[in-house]
Design an enzyme around this catalytic site. Sequence first.
Site, short mmCIF file in Angstrom:
data_model
loop_
_atom_site.label_atom_id
_atom_site.label_comp_id
_atom_site.label_asym_id
_atom_site.label_seq_id
_atom_site.Cartn_x
_atom_site.Cartn_y
_atom_site.Cartn_z
N ASP A 16 7.36 1.17 -1.92
CA ASP A 16 6.06 0.67 -2.36
C ASP A 16 6.13 -0.77 -2.86
O ASP A 16 5.32 -1.61 -2.44
CB ASP A 16 5.47 1.56 -3.46
CG ASP A 16 4.87 2.85 -2.88
OD1 ASP A 16 4.58 2.88 -1.66
OD2 ASP A 16 4.71 3.82 -3.64
N ARG A 97 8.36 0.64 -19.80
CA ARG A 97 7.21 -0.09 -19.26
C ARG A 97 6.78 -1.29 -20.09
O ARG A 97 6.54 -2.37 -19.53
CB ARG A 97 6.04 0.86 -19.02
CG ARG A 97 6.39 2.06 -18.14
CD ARG A 97 7.12 1.64 -16.88
NE ARG A 97 7.49 2.76 -16.03
CZ ARG A 97 8.48 2.73 -15.16
NH1 ARG A 97 9.23 1.65 -15.03
NH2 ARG A 97 8.75 3.76 -14.40
N ASP A 126 2.12 5.17 -15.61
CA ASP A 126 2.77 3.87 -15.64
C ASP A 126 1.82 2.71 -15.38
O ASP A 126 1.93 1.65 -15.98
CB ASP A 126 3.95 3.85 -14.67
CG ASP A 126 5.13 4.64 -15.21
OD1 ASP A 126 5.26 4.72 -16.46
OD2 ASP A 126 5.92 5.17 -14.42
#
Length: 402
Positions: A16, A97, A126
């Site tokens: 991705d 994150r 996320d």
Amino acid sequence: MGRAKKVVLAYSGGVDTSVCIPYLKHEWGVEEVITLAADLGQGDELEPIRKKALDAGATQSLVADATQSFIADYAFPAIQANALYEKRYPLSTALARPLIAKLLVEAAKTHGADAVAHGCTGKGNDQVRFDVSIAALNPDLKVLAPAREWGMSREETIAYGEKYGVQSPVKKSSPYSIDRNLLGRSVEAGPLEDPWVEPLEEVYDLTQAIANTPEQPEYVEIDFVQGIPTQLNGQALSPVALVEQLNQVVGKHGVGRIDMVENRLVGIKSREIYEAPALLVLIQAHQELESLALTADVTHYKRGIEETYSQLVYNGLWYSPLKDALDAFIQQTQKQVTGTVRVKLFKGSATVVGRQSPHSLYTPDLATYGAEDSFDHKAAEGFIYVWGLPTRVWSQQQRSGS
Ligand code: ARG
């Protein structure tokens, strides 16, 4: 008109995020894509990842060693907070994150980018953590999330990437979605999507199956200074080394697995398998040390703070005024949380079997049942009379009432 001219993209080397590079350029008119791969102890080699981004069309490919900051600035404060989302998940993925968001915002500044980007889809936590953390650090920066909008299936994504020099995955793709860092592994999807199905052993990597764990227990002593882990078995270690070594020892004894169905912020329930051997034992040991060094009221009050803290971190509010305020409370409590905890590891369980602290509030003279007892037993009677008075009055009223 493109959505942005120059973009810093959070890059993992996966399909991705790799496809995001040509997609940003060709579909959204971005002129320059700078990728940023943060080393958080995923165990991946970073040089091939750096090259892969350039092959996919990145103008620059940055690599940041973020392991020390990850442990010292994100994991250790979470240990001080005994942070467990829904009382179980130690936030091993979630904690990474806000750090990645900070690195993106810094890189955007250094390289004069007008946007940052990530490869998250629209269903997870996320994306929320990235978007909100970035907004908190620089509200003027645009956040692009191509994978949230492109609507391509996995096959289409791979095919799109191949057109633009993104190599398709070499390994036969695993049915699982795995997030890995120094704190542990999060595994979902594939056969795990059925919450009734027991995870296959192949799901695990950091923790042994009980059948393969040592036949003898092993003890570890963990030293904390003001709530921060500093030593293992009497040896001073850097935050990263401490977590790495503890992961080994704890995982070897089959400790650190979690199989749970959790509530995501976006309203979906998901089934996730976690492995976080060191982190779980550190929280357990830390909490035990607090029971020695904190007063009852601070301990009890802190438990509520911890629950809120865990929800904030899970829900992407690491950088927020409430989180800052809770941090101030937690830091104040940690001044006393110094000492040593002894943990016994055996066949999948971690048991605290000893604890000591120079600030211990445990008072042998008061606690003992032996002759040294200094507790004034007679004083208990008056105390109980007053303590029980409202209950006595209530009971009498009940009896005399209708
Ligand atoms: N559910 C966890 C969280 O929201 C982990 C998410 C990533 N999991 C994964 N298997 N890729 O923090």
